[in-house]
Design an enzyme around this catalytic site. Structure first.
Site, PDB file in Angstrom:
ATOM      1  N   LYS A  87      36.645  53.242  43.406  1.00 53.24           N
ATOM      2  CA  LYS A  87      36.115  51.876  43.177  1.00 53.24           C
ATOM      3  C   LYS A  87      36.710  51.198  42.579  1.00 53.24           C
ATOM      4  CE  LYS A  87      33.200  52.356  39.322  1.00 53.24           C
ATOM      5  NZ  LYS A  87      32.424  51.028  38.772  1.00 53.24           N
ATOM      6  N   SER A 127      28.895  47.595  49.225  1.00 51.54           N
ATOM      7  CA  SER A 127      29.761  46.552  48.578  1.00 51.54           C
ATOM      8  C   SER A 127      29.530  45.046  48.783  1.00 51.54           C
ATOM      9  CB  SER A 127      30.061  46.874  47.483  1.00 51.54           C
ATOM     10  OG  SER A 127      31.160  45.663  46.778  1.00 51.54           O
ATOM     11  N   TYR A 152      39.590  48.819  48.659  1.00 44.89           N
ATOM     12  CA  TYR A 152      38.566  49.414  48.837  1.00 44.89           C
ATOM     13  C   TYR A 152      37.703  48.642  49.158  1.00 44.89           C
ATOM     14  CZ  TYR A 152      33.905  49.279  46.479  1.00 44.89           C
ATOM     15  OH  TYR A 152      32.788  49.401  45.880  1.00 44.89           O
ATOM     16  N   LYS A 156      34.488  49.813  52.291  1.00 48.00           N
ATOM     17  CA  LYS A 156      33.619  49.367  52.337  1.00 48.00           C
ATOM     18  C   LYS A 156      33.565  49.384  53.721  1.00 48.00           C
ATOM     19  CE  LYS A 156      32.112  51.247  48.474  1.00 48.00           C
ATOM     20  NZ  LYS A 156      31.520  52.792  48.534  1.00 48.00           N
TER      21      LYS A 156
HETATM   22  C1  WQD Z   1      32.782  40.213  37.228  1.00 45.52           C
HETATM   23  C2  WQD Z   1      33.418  38.587  36.749  1.00 45.52           C
HETATM   24  C3  WQD Z   1      35.882  37.979  36.792  1.00 45.52           C
HETATM   25  C4  WQD Z   1      36.766  41.246  32.991  1.00 45.52           C
HETATM   26  C5  WQD Z   1      33.896  43.870  40.964  1.00 45.52           C
HETATM   27  C6  WQD Z   1      34.397  45.213  42.303  1.00 45.52           C
HETATM   28  C7  WQD Z   1      32.624  45.227  43.436  1.00 45.52           C
HETATM   29  C8  WQD Z   1      31.858  45.760  42.386  1.00 45.52           C
HETATM   30  C9  WQD Z   1      31.875  45.126  41.065  1.00 45.52           C
HETATM   31  C10 WQD Z   1      32.215  48.166  42.802  1.00 45.52           C
HETATM   32  C11 WQD Z   1      34.407  38.217  37.407  1.00 45.52           C
HETATM   33  C12 WQD Z   1      35.094  37.922  35.226  1.00 45.52           C
HETATM   34  C13 WQD Z   1      35.745  40.382  34.578  1.00 45.52           C
HETATM   35  C14 WQD Z   1      37.382  40.761  32.596  1.00 45.52           C
HETATM   36  C15 WQD Z   1      36.990  38.728  33.352  1.00 45.52           C
HETATM   37  N1  WQD Z   1      32.682  46.988  41.973  1.00 45.52           N
HETATM   38  N2  WQD Z   1      35.190  39.277  34.333  1.00 45.52           N
HETATM   39  N3  WQD Z   1      37.348  39.220  32.133  1.00 45.52           N
HETATM   40  O1  WQD Z   1      35.577  41.734  40.328  1.00 45.52           O
HETATM   41  O2  WQD Z   1      32.900  40.634  40.599  1.00 45.52           O
HETATM   42  O3  WQD Z   1      33.273  43.312  41.439  1.00 45.52           O
HETATM   43  O4  WQD Z   1      32.778  44.995  40.604  1.00 45.52           O
HETATM   44  O5  WQD Z   1      31.496  48.325  43.713  1.00 45.52           O
HETATM   45  O6  WQD Z   1      33.012  45.669  44.739  1.00 45.52           O
HETATM   46  O7  WQD Z   1      34.926  44.295  42.943  1.00 45.52           O
HETATM   47  O8  WQD Z   1      32.741  42.725  38.884  1.00 45.52           O
HETATM   48  O9  WQD Z   1      33.358  43.200  36.240  1.00 45.52           O
HETATM   49  O10 WQD Z   1      35.574  43.091  37.529  1.00 45.52           O
HETATM   50  O11 WQD Z   1      34.341  40.580  37.254  1.00 45.52           O
HETATM   51  O12 WQD Z   1      36.772  37.907  32.952  1.00 45.52           O
HETATM   52  O13 WQD Z   1      37.754  41.582  31.186  1.00 45.52           O
HETATM   53  O14 WQD Z   1      34.240  38.875  35.497  1.00 45.52           O
HETATM   54  O15 WQD Z   1      37.416  37.355  36.795  1.00 45.52           O
HETATM   55  O16 WQD Z   1      34.391  36.588  36.927  1.00 45.52           O
HETATM   56  P1  WQD Z   1      33.988  42.197  40.192  1.00 45.52           P
HETATM   57  P2  WQD Z   1      34.056  42.730  37.353  1.00 45.52           P
END
Ligand code: WQD
Length: 347
Positions: A87, A127, A152, A156
């Protein structure tokens, strides 16, 4: 119909919380997990919470013969919740074939076994990533599925199509795809939670590792988005609420009169929170100061996504009960527990 439920990936983050919720609802659980992204400590954590150790099979779902042998060993199983998958969005871009093999070949082997059943019930871990950057917010289930931004996300989308096609031709197969928004938090006992291996890709585990001193500071990926405070907006859902939705969805399948059906539900809070709002909520609910800096945007991030939850509210009679503050506090309690256990093990 047997009360035995197969949970693949049952030692993972969402899987383990769902196993606890299933056991607490009286189901007997069998877990398949190849331990590639989890550990047997999670099985111990589940047992500590429910006092019941689920049956556990270390099966490689990419091996068709192992999948076949599993169903010969458990012929009574006709209900499956399928979490097991890779994932990490970034990893999928670097290694697409690993994702197509691990996320799709395994799905087809499970479905082929279930086709032999008089009646099969299947829940798929999908997702919100299938929507990409939706044209309208909040996002409803009939929002167009857009060209995936990563292999990924593509797995899905294709996974949902494989299941829909199976439900079309098999009159004894019912399925639900659950499109998660952003799962966060941990069980209030802090016996189970999110265990990212290596550097966390997701926001909340990076926040808790920064707060506990494992990371120097959080990098906020961009504050020049067209949002109120310039940072991206997501729908952060407590993993306990998510787990509950799986139990309700499985009960719906098992009680439904129709013998063949396929439905899709968004699982979110219906509320969007920006990265800076998450940071403020974390500091407020834990009393921990969080060092962070604004850096460039992360490739592939969408500006905003949050769920329209009406369909799940109405059809499943489910909605989230837990607030962002509670989810972040639980993630913090879990992080402290993990570090405490690491320090004790190092002594
Ligand atoms: C959230 C926000 C980042 C890390 C992903 C997958 C999705 C699901 C959940 C599996 C964004 C910001 C993040 C950091 C940051 N996974 N961020 N600094 O990208 O919405 O979703 O994970 O099912 O399918 O795509 O989640 O937690 O990576 O990011 O600023 O160190 O936090 O830019 O805006 P995301 P995330």
């Amino acid at each position: 119909m047997s009360s035995k439920i197969l949970v693949t990936g049952g030692l993972g983050f969402i899987g383990s919380h769902t196993v606890v919720a299933l056991q607490e609802k009286g189901f007997e659980v069998v877990i398949i997990d190849n331990l590639s992204n989890s550990s047997l400590d999670v099985l111990a954590g589940i047992t500590k919470i429910t006092q019941k150790t689920p049956a556990f099979e270390n099966i490689e779902l990419r091996d068709k013969s192992q999948v076949k042998e599993f169903f010969e060993k458990y012929p009574e199983i006709d209900s499956v919740i399928h979490f097991a998958a890779s994932k990490a969005v970034g990893e999928s871009v670097e290694n697409p074939l690993l994702y197509y093999e691990n996320n799709l070949t395994t799905l087809t082997y499970l479905l082929q076994e279930l086709q032999q059943k008089k009646q099969a019930n299947f829940i798929f871990s999908s997702s919100c990533t299938v929507y990409g950057q939706a044209d309208q917010l909040p996002i409803t289930e009939d929002a167009p599925v857009k060209k995936a931004e990563s292999p990924y996300g593509n797995t899905k989308q294709i996974g949902e199509e494989i299941i829909a096609d199976t439900a079309k031709i098999n009159k004894n197969f019912k399925a639900i795809s659950l499109r998660y928004f952003n799962p966060i938090g941990a069980h209030p006992s802090a016996e189970i939670g999110e265990l990212p291996i290596g550097t966390p890709q997701n926001l909340v585990p990076f926040i808790t590792q920064t707060a506990i001193g494992k990371r120097k500071e959080l990098s906020v990926f961009g504050d020049d988005y067209p949002t109120e405070d310039g940072t991206c907006i997501r729908d952060y859902i407590h993993v306990m609420d998510l787990a509950q939705a799986h139990v309700i969805a499985m009960e719906r399948l098992r009680e439904q009169k129709e013998k063949s059906n396929y439905e899709v539900f968004n699982l979110g809070t219906g509320k969007g929170s920006s990265v800076l709002e998450v940071i403020n909520s974390f500091e407020r609910s834990t009393g921990q100061k969080l060092p962070y800096k604004i850096v460039d945007r992360r490739e592939g991030d969408i500006t905003a996504a949050y769920a329209d939850t009406e369909k799940a509210n109405k059809e499943l009679g489910w909605k989230t009960k837990r607030h962002l503050d509670e989810a972040l506090k639980s993630a913090w309690e879990w992080q402290k527990k993990v570090v405490k256990e690491e320090e004790e093990a190092a002594q």
